[in-house]
Design a protein around this motif. Structure first.
Motif, short mmCIF file in Angstrom:
data_model
loop_
_atom_site.label_atom_id
_atom_site.label_comp_id
_atom_site.label_asym_id
_atom_site.label_seq_id
_atom_site.Cartn_x
_atom_site.Cartn_y
_atom_site.Cartn_z
N PRO A 6 0.83 -1.21 0.00
CA PRO A 6 0.00 0.00 0.00
C PRO A 6 0.86 1.26 0.00
N LYS A 7 0.34 2.31 -0.62
CA LYS A 7 1.04 3.60 -0.58
C LYS A 7 1.12 4.09 0.85
N ASP A 8 0.08 3.79 1.57
CA ASP A 8 -0.11 4.32 2.90
C ASP A 8 -0.77 3.22 3.73
N LEU A 9 -0.42 3.13 5.00
CA LEU A 9 -1.04 2.09 5.81
C LEU A 9 -2.54 2.25 5.88
N ALA A 10 -3.00 3.50 5.80
CA ALA A 10 -4.44 3.74 5.87
C ALA A 10 -5.16 3.23 4.63
N ASP A 11 -4.40 2.92 3.57
CA ASP A 11 -5.03 2.40 2.35
C ASP A 11 -5.29 0.90 2.43
N VAL A 12 -4.71 0.25 3.43
CA VAL A 12 -4.95 -1.18 3.58
C VAL A 12 -6.43 -1.40 3.93
N ALA A 13 -7.08 -2.19 3.13
CA ALA A 13 -8.51 -2.39 3.35
C ALA A 13 -8.74 -3.56 4.29
N SER A 14 -9.65 -3.40 5.23
CA SER A 14 -9.87 -4.49 6.18
C SER A 14 -10.49 -5.70 5.49
N ASP A 15 -11.10 -5.51 4.31
CA ASP A 15 -11.63 -6.66 3.58
C ASP A 15 -10.52 -7.60 3.16
N ASP A 16 -9.42 -7.02 2.68
CA ASP A 16 -8.27 -7.85 2.31
C ASP A 16 -7.70 -8.53 3.54
N ILE A 17 -7.59 -7.75 4.61
CA ILE A 17 -7.06 -8.30 5.85
C ILE A 17 -7.96 -9.43 6.32
N ASP A 18 -9.24 -9.19 6.20
CA ASP A 18 -10.23 -10.15 6.65
C ASP A 18 -10.02 -11.51 5.98
N ARG A 19 -9.93 -11.47 4.68
CA ARG A 19 -9.78 -12.72 3.93
C ARG A 19 -8.53 -13.48 4.36
N LYS A 20 -7.43 -12.75 4.43
CA LYS A 20 -6.15 -13.45 4.59
C LYS A 20 -5.70 -13.59 6.03
N MET A 21 -6.22 -12.71 6.88
CA MET A 21 -5.54 -12.54 8.15
C MET A 21 -6.32 -12.84 9.41
N ILE A 22 -7.53 -13.31 9.26
CA ILE A 22 -8.38 -13.38 10.44
C ILE A 22 -7.72 -14.16 11.58
N GLU A 23 -6.99 -15.21 11.27
CA GLU A 23 -6.37 -16.00 12.33
C GLU A 23 -5.20 -15.28 12.98
N ALA A 24 -4.38 -14.67 12.17
CA ALA A 24 -3.18 -14.03 12.69
C ALA A 24 -3.50 -12.77 13.49
N VAL A 25 -4.49 -12.03 13.05
CA VAL A 25 -4.75 -10.74 13.67
C VAL A 25 -5.66 -10.85 14.87
N GLY A 26 -6.61 -11.74 14.81
CA GLY A 26 -7.59 -11.80 15.89
C GLY A 26 -8.73 -10.86 15.59
N SER A 27 -9.91 -11.20 16.07
CA SER A 27 -11.09 -10.49 15.60
C SER A 27 -11.30 -9.15 16.28
N LYS A 28 -10.68 -8.94 17.45
CA LYS A 28 -10.96 -7.70 18.17
C LYS A 28 -10.44 -6.47 17.42
N GLU A 29 -9.17 -6.51 17.07
CA GLU A 29 -8.60 -5.39 16.31
C GLU A 29 -9.26 -5.27 14.94
N LEU A 30 -9.58 -6.41 14.36
CA LEU A 30 -10.20 -6.40 13.05
C LEU A 30 -11.57 -5.73 13.10
N ASN A 31 -12.31 -6.01 14.16
CA ASN A 31 -13.61 -5.36 14.34
C ASN A 31 -13.45 -3.86 14.44
N ARG A 32 -12.41 -3.45 15.18
CA ARG A 32 -12.18 -2.02 15.31
C ARG A 32 -11.86 -1.40 13.95
N LEU A 33 -11.03 -2.08 13.19
CA LEU A 33 -10.70 -1.59 11.85
C LEU A 33 -11.95 -1.46 10.99
N LYS A 34 -12.82 -2.43 11.10
CA LYS A 34 -14.05 -2.40 10.30
C LYS A 34 -14.95 -1.23 10.70
#
Ligand SMILES: [Zn+2]
Length: 118
Positions: free
Chosen positions: A40-68
């Motif tokens: 990403p050009k910028d960290l803020a450009d990272v979309a939580s949808d992409d993170i969601d697909r690939k990262m749900i196990e590594a990140v954990g749902s709490k932070e992911l929910n906040r991002l969403k």
């Protein structure tokens, strides 16, 4: 909703989002690799949808929910609906938004929901 206030909240939301992603990158090697893979050009450009697909196990749902929540709030700013309760449509007071920039519900609807989820 005043333009200046919305603008300020958009900046705050973007900053919080970048901060969460930054923290996840620091603390999680898998997450770091995925974000670097997205280039990403910028960290803020990272979309939580992409993170969601690939990262749900590594990140954990709490932070992911906040991002969403943060992304929903940014979307609502773009739609001109920021600061209106998603449920009843009433204005969410500015002081509540300042405390929780990604609040999508007014206090009444939020506490009704919390009661239901208990
Ligand atoms: Zn409401």
């Amino acid at each position: 909703m005043e333009k200046n206030f919305t603008k300020k909240m958009e900046q705050a939301l973007t900053a919080v989002k970048a901060e969460i992603i930054d923290k996840l990158v620091e603390s999680n090697k898998d997450f770091k690799e995925i974000v670097e893979g997205m280039a990403p050009k910028d960290l803020a450009d990272v979309a939580s949808d992409d993170i969601d697909r690939k990262m749900i196990e590594a990140v954990g749902s709490k932070e992911l929910n906040r991002l969403k929540l943060i992304e929903s709030a940014i979307t609502r700013i773009k739609q001109g609906k920021y600061g209106l309760c998603m449920k009843c449509g009433k204005r969410i007071p500015n002081d509540r938004l300042e405390a929780i920039p990604y609040a999508l519900l007014c206090i009444q609807c939020k506490s009704a929901e919390e009661r239901r989820n208990r």
